[in-house]
Design a protein around this motif. Sequence first.
Motif, PDB file in Angstrom:
ATOM      1  N   GLY B  97      -1.999   6.655   0.424  1.00 23.68           N
ATOM      2  CA  GLY B  97      -1.201   5.504   0.012  1.00 23.68           C
ATOM      3  C   GLY B  97       0.035   5.323   0.870  1.00 23.68           C
ATOM      4  O   GLY B  97       0.365   6.194   1.685  1.00 23.68           O
ATOM      5  N   VAL B  98       0.699   4.195   0.686  1.00 22.60           N
ATOM      6  CA  VAL B  98       1.907   3.936   1.472  1.00 22.60           C
ATOM      7  C   VAL B  98       3.063   4.787   0.939  1.00 22.60           C
ATOM      8  O   VAL B  98       2.961   5.418  -0.116  1.00 22.60           O
ATOM      9  CB  VAL B  98       2.292   2.431   1.492  1.00 22.60           C
ATOM     10  N   ASN B  99       4.155   4.790   1.668  1.00 26.02           N
ATOM     11  CA  ASN B  99       5.286   5.664   1.387  1.00 26.02           C
ATOM     12  C   ASN B  99       5.892   5.466   0.002  1.00 26.02           C
ATOM     13  O   ASN B  99       6.134   4.330  -0.416  1.00 26.02           O
ATOM     14  CB  ASN B  99       6.404   5.427   2.397  1.00 26.02           C
ATOM     15  N   GLY B 100       6.122   6.584  -0.665  1.00 24.21           N
ATOM     16  CA  GLY B 100       6.900   6.559  -1.894  1.00 24.21           C
ATOM     17  C   GLY B 100       6.201   6.019  -3.125  1.00 24.21           C
ATOM     18  O   GLY B 100       6.845   5.755  -4.137  1.00 24.21           O
ATOM     19  N   THR B 101       4.882   5.871  -3.085  1.00 26.65           N
ATOM     20  CA  THR B 101       4.176   5.262  -4.213  1.00 26.65           C
ATOM     21  C   THR B 101       3.793   6.262  -5.300  1.00 26.65           C
ATOM     22  O   THR B 101       3.371   5.840  -6.379  1.00 26.65           O
ATOM     23  CB  THR B 101       2.910   4.531  -3.723  1.00 26.65           C
ATOM     24  N   GLY B 102       3.906   7.572  -5.015  1.00 27.89           N
ATOM     25  CA  GLY B 102       3.643   8.545  -6.074  1.00 27.89           C
ATOM     26  C   GLY B 102       2.501   9.514  -5.828  1.00 27.89           C
ATOM     27  O   GLY B 102       2.005  10.130  -6.781  1.00 27.89           O
ATOM     28  N   THR B 104       2.327  12.561  -4.273  1.00 22.08           N
ATOM     29  CA  THR B 104       2.599  13.973  -4.515  1.00 22.08           C
ATOM     30  C   THR B 104       2.768  14.246  -6.008  1.00 22.08           C
ATOM     31  O   THR B 104       2.225  15.216  -6.554  1.00 22.08           O
ATOM     32  CB  THR B 104       3.853  14.396  -3.724  1.00 22.08           C
ATOM     33  N   THR B 105       3.506  13.378  -6.673  1.00 24.47           N
ATOM     34  CA  THR B 105       3.737  13.513  -8.117  1.00 24.47           C
ATOM     35  C   THR B 105       2.413  13.440  -8.880  1.00 24.47           C
ATOM     36  O   THR B 105       2.170  14.216  -9.813  1.00 24.47           O
ATOM     37  CB  THR B 105       4.674  12.385  -8.593  1.00 24.47           C
ATOM     38  N   THR B 106       1.548  12.534  -8.473  1.00 26.73           N
ATOM     39  CA  THR B 106       0.262  12.373  -9.155  1.00 26.73           C
ATOM     40  C   THR B 106      -0.624  13.600  -8.973  1.00 26.73           C
ATOM     41  O   THR B 106      -1.314  14.025  -9.906  1.00 26.73           O
ATOM     42  CB  THR B 106      -0.459  11.104  -8.646  1.00 26.73           C
ATOM     43  N   GLY B 123      -0.801  18.457   2.663  1.00 28.90           N
ATOM     44  CA  GLY B 123      -1.213  17.699   3.840  1.00 28.90           C
ATOM     45  C   GLY B 123      -0.152  16.745   4.361  1.00 28.90           C
ATOM     46  O   GLY B 123      -0.353  16.098   5.390  1.00 28.90           O
ATOM     47  N   ASP B 124       0.967  16.601   3.638  1.00 26.37           N
ATOM     48  CA  ASP B 124       2.086  15.848   4.219  1.00 26.37           C
ATOM     49  C   ASP B 124       2.945  16.843   4.974  1.00 26.37           C
ATOM     50  O   ASP B 124       3.769  17.544   4.389  1.00 26.37           O
ATOM     51  CB  ASP B 124       2.906  15.136   3.144  1.00 26.37           C
ATOM     52  N   THR B 125       2.713  16.902   6.267  1.00 20.37           N
ATOM     53  CA  THR B 125       3.466  17.856   7.093  1.00 20.37           C
ATOM     54  C   THR B 125       4.575  17.128   7.831  1.00 20.37           C
ATOM     55  O   THR B 125       5.196  17.655   8.732  1.00 20.37           O
ATOM     56  CB  THR B 125       2.529  18.517   8.123  1.00 20.37           C
ATOM     57  N   LEU B 239      -2.551   3.416 -10.519  1.00 21.43           N
ATOM     58  CA  LEU B 239      -1.408   2.518 -10.660  1.00 21.43           C
ATOM     59  C   LEU B 239      -0.237   3.321 -11.216  1.00 21.43           C
ATOM     60  O   LEU B 239      -0.305   3.846 -12.328  1.00 21.43           O
ATOM     61  CB  LEU B 239      -1.797   1.373 -11.599  1.00 21.43           C
ATOM     62  N   THR B 240       0.837   3.420 -10.421  1.00 23.21           N
ATOM     63  CA  THR B 240       1.958   4.279 -10.799  1.00 23.21           C
ATOM     64  C   THR B 240       3.175   3.481 -11.260  1.00 23.21           C
ATOM     65  O   THR B 240       3.268   2.275 -11.028  1.00 23.21           O
ATOM     66  CB  THR B 240       2.397   5.160  -9.615  1.00 23.21           C
ATOM     67  N   LYS B 241       4.097   4.180 -11.899  1.00 28.40           N
ATOM     68  CA  LYS B 241       5.384   3.629 -12.323  1.00 28.40           C
ATOM     69  C   LYS B 241       5.219   2.457 -13.292  1.00 28.40           C
ATOM     70  O   LYS B 241       6.036   1.539 -13.318  1.00 28.40           O
ATOM     71  CB  LYS B 241       6.218   3.224 -11.098  1.00 28.40           C
ATOM     72  N   LEU B 242       4.165   2.537 -14.091  1.00 28.97           N
ATOM     73  CA  LEU B 242       3.947   1.505 -15.113  1.00 28.97           C
ATOM     74  C   LEU B 242       4.945   1.642 -16.259  1.00 28.97           C
ATOM     75  O   LEU B 242       4.961   0.814 -17.164  1.00 28.97           O
ATOM     76  CB  LEU B 242       2.524   1.588 -15.659  1.00 28.97           C
ATOM     77  N   ASP B 243       5.766   2.676 -16.229  1.00 28.64           N
ATOM     78  CA  ASP B 243       6.818   2.808 -17.233  1.00 28.64           C
ATOM     79  C   ASP B 243       8.000   1.903 -16.919  1.00 28.64           C
ATOM     80  O   ASP B 243       8.924   1.781 -17.714  1.00 28.64           O
ATOM     81  CB  ASP B 243       7.292   4.271 -17.328  1.00 28.64           C
ATOM     82  N   GLY B 244       7.995   1.268 -15.765  1.00 25.11           N
ATOM     83  CA  GLY B 244       9.080   0.357 -15.418  1.00 25.11           C
ATOM     84  C   GLY B 244       8.857  -1.019 -16.027  1.00 25.11           C
ATOM     85  O   GLY B 244       8.076  -1.165 -16.968  1.00 25.11           O
ATOM     86  N   GLY B 268       5.392   7.791 -15.767  1.00 27.86           N
ATOM     87  CA  GLY B 268       6.619   8.565 -15.810  1.00 27.86           C
ATOM     88  C   GLY B 268       6.565   9.697 -14.805  1.00 27.86           C
ATOM     89  O   GLY B 268       5.583   9.859 -14.080  1.00 27.86           O
ATOM     90  N   GLU B 269       7.640  10.494 -14.782  1.00 28.15           N
ATOM     91  CA  GLU B 269       7.752  11.540 -13.777  1.00 28.15           C
ATOM     92  C   GLU B 269       7.308  12.901 -14.305  1.00 28.15           C
ATOM     93  O   GLU B 269       7.262  13.874 -13.569  1.00 28.15           O
ATOM     94  CB  GLU B 269       9.197  11.612 -13.266  1.00 28.15           C
ATOM     95  N   LYS B 270       6.969  12.954 -15.585  1.00 29.53           N
ATOM     96  CA  LYS B 270       6.610  14.251 -16.166  1.00 29.53           C
ATOM     97  C   LYS B 270       5.111  14.529 -16.031  1.00 29.53           C
ATOM     98  O   LYS B 270       4.316  13.621 -15.852  1.00 29.53           O
ATOM     99  CB  LYS B 270       7.032  14.286 -17.639  1.00 29.53           C
TER     100      LYS B 270
END
Lengths: 306, 290
Positions: B97-102, B104-106, B123-125, B239-244, B268-270
């Motif tokens: 995915g593109v930068n900052g979309t989530g 690693t968190t996912t 794999g993000d080196t 689909l991320t950040k649907l808590d917004g 969310g981030e948890k």
Amino acid sequence: MFDTLGDRLNKALDGVRGSGNLTEDQVKKVTREIRLALLEADVNYGVVKEFVSNVRERATGADVSKALSPGQQVVKIVNEELANLMGGTSHKLSFASRPPTVVMLAGLNGHGKTTTAGKLALFVRKLGKNPYLVACDTYRPAAIEQLQQIGRELSVPVYTEGTGPKPEEIAERGIKEAREGGYDFVIVDTAGRQVVDMDMMEEIKRVRSVSKPHSVLLVLDVVTGQNAVDVAQAFKEYADFDGMVLTKLDGDARGGAALSVVSVTERPIRFASEGEKMSEFDYFYPDRMAGRILGMGDVMTLIEKA
Amino acid sequence: SRSRESFVGQLNAAVAEFKDAEDEEFWERVEEILVSSDVGVPTTAKLVAELEQEALRRNITSGAELKRLMVEHATKMLEGPVELDISHKPTVILMVGVNGTGKTTTIGKLSRFLPGTTMFAAGDTFRAAAIEQLQQWGERTGTPVIARDRGADAAAVAHDSIQAARREGTDVLLIDTAGRLHTKVNLMAELDKVHRVIGRQMPGAPHEVLMTVDATTGQNGLRQAKMFQEVAGLTGIILTKLDGTAKGGIALAIANEVGVPIKLVSVGEKVEDLHPFDAREFAEALFGDL
Ligand SMILES: Nc1nc2c(ncn2[C@@H]2O[C@H](COP(=O)(O)OP(=O)(O)OP(=O)(O)O)[C@@H](O)[C@H]2O)c(=O)[nH]1
Ligand SMILES: Nc1nc2c(ncn2[C@@H]2O[C@H](COP(=O)(O)OP(=O)(O)OP(=O)(O)O)[C@@H](O)[C@H]2O)c(=O)[nH]1
Ligand SMILES: [Mg+2]
Ligand SMILES: [Mg+2]
């Protein structure tokens, strides 16, 4: 993939060039194209409505210039209305009369705050300043390490207290530390947040209030869609930002959100971030953005051709 | 169009709440809701056209029924397989995915979400502290993390991790990748290489290629999905950040125009904030204000 507005207007006005005033039907066709182009560029629905109605009014209204063809008239009107929305000139950075200048960054998760913190540090150092970074994201895993790695790469000191203390406490002590260390430009990185999270919005308000920043910048990803206006209004209320940084401009997003946010919040975009490298950062030039959103290059050609 | 005129006419005659309303008002409201949720003009137009036909055919006579129909159609557009194929040993999941979309968190959350044992591959080196971020997720969830130093070849990390997962008998290997804009030719080529290296080492892998899409994304999300689909062969969207405050309508456009199913949503981030995608629930939220 998208036709530029120039192409669209050309199509819509096919055959009318050189004739007299636009007919009602032609105005309708033209405004339809403008509307579609703006929506595809992610300009906010409400902003589009108003914009299109202004254009329609002016196109059908009295101020029809004798020197221009109908096509030229529309292009001229769109151009002027767009310039109105974007705000005219670029807004250069100013510094506090009594150093250090404190800049706080705020924004949604992942929009580029921490990267921007590093970029801004490098940018002001080139202007002869001595920057200092303060790490106030105590939530995201390795957020502090990220800022530290960026600081190391740039040889800019990073103030951290780990993830234990409250962000506003870290900010206060970090700024004090910077002042005592003789640094004249402090950048406060904060955690990403969603505007419905009231605890987090209250927190950014507190960080702002203890930091007494010279400037607060909202960091906004250029791909942001219709929601940008609500987001910006909430950040305006809680963080009271005075300008924006538009990030990820190295992609191909049209960036209509930027236009909407400027028009709704009346806060200018100050910086453009266009890449992951620390040097890919500059002042923002609104005229370039208008061109990006609508393919104004083509529109200007149309004016010249018409 | 004629069908719209006759439909609206019929509606006006039949439904009290529409009697005094302007013909176009209802449709304008539908359009406003969809476009303001980032569904985009083409998909909105398609939905509205479908609805008109269907409403005519079914002789719909009330606003409430119309809304129900709208939800039904959006649901149909969104419905797809939500299960992840984890039947392999190890199952290899590549996150893109593109930068900052989530991404690693996912990955961090998936270790809790999925049954069986998991392993992470850093794999993000490229990005500052991307490896440390994944390692912290590893600590948080008790998941082993395979990593090399920053700046190492991402494909080599993927290779290491498949070996390790085989050795350890891990059920699911989750491979993180650096965020990249779909317009960056060299970075997309690198992703293609990672993908090919995985496939060469384990035929049939990666078994899932999941792309994170931030719910705040506007129409550019379509181009993102098309390019990642072309280069990495997506099996699903997260689909991320649907808590917004964003409704995430771009997912509907992606499902409709790119044909990649939405499989998971992140709210969310948890670690517990990851759920299977529910098409009906999503559609109902979309039309909640109608
Ligand atoms: N291509 C590109 N990537 C960018 C740009 N700015 C930031 N990024 C990338 O976007 C991702 C997120 O950037 P961060 O600086 O971590 O964003 P953030 O707002 O600090 O994120 P949180 O602290 O998690 O809210 C990283 O992969 C960055 O490298 C840009 O202008 N262009
Ligand atoms: N509120 C919220 N934040 C999220 C969600 N998913 C991820 N985030 C946050 O979004 C930011 C970016 O997440 P990452 O997982 O680092 O994104 P990424 O795609 O790996 O980013 P890069 O590797 O830099 O491209 C972090 O602040 C995360 O905590 C979500 O569903 N809701
Ligand atoms: Mg950050
Ligand atoms: Mg990542």
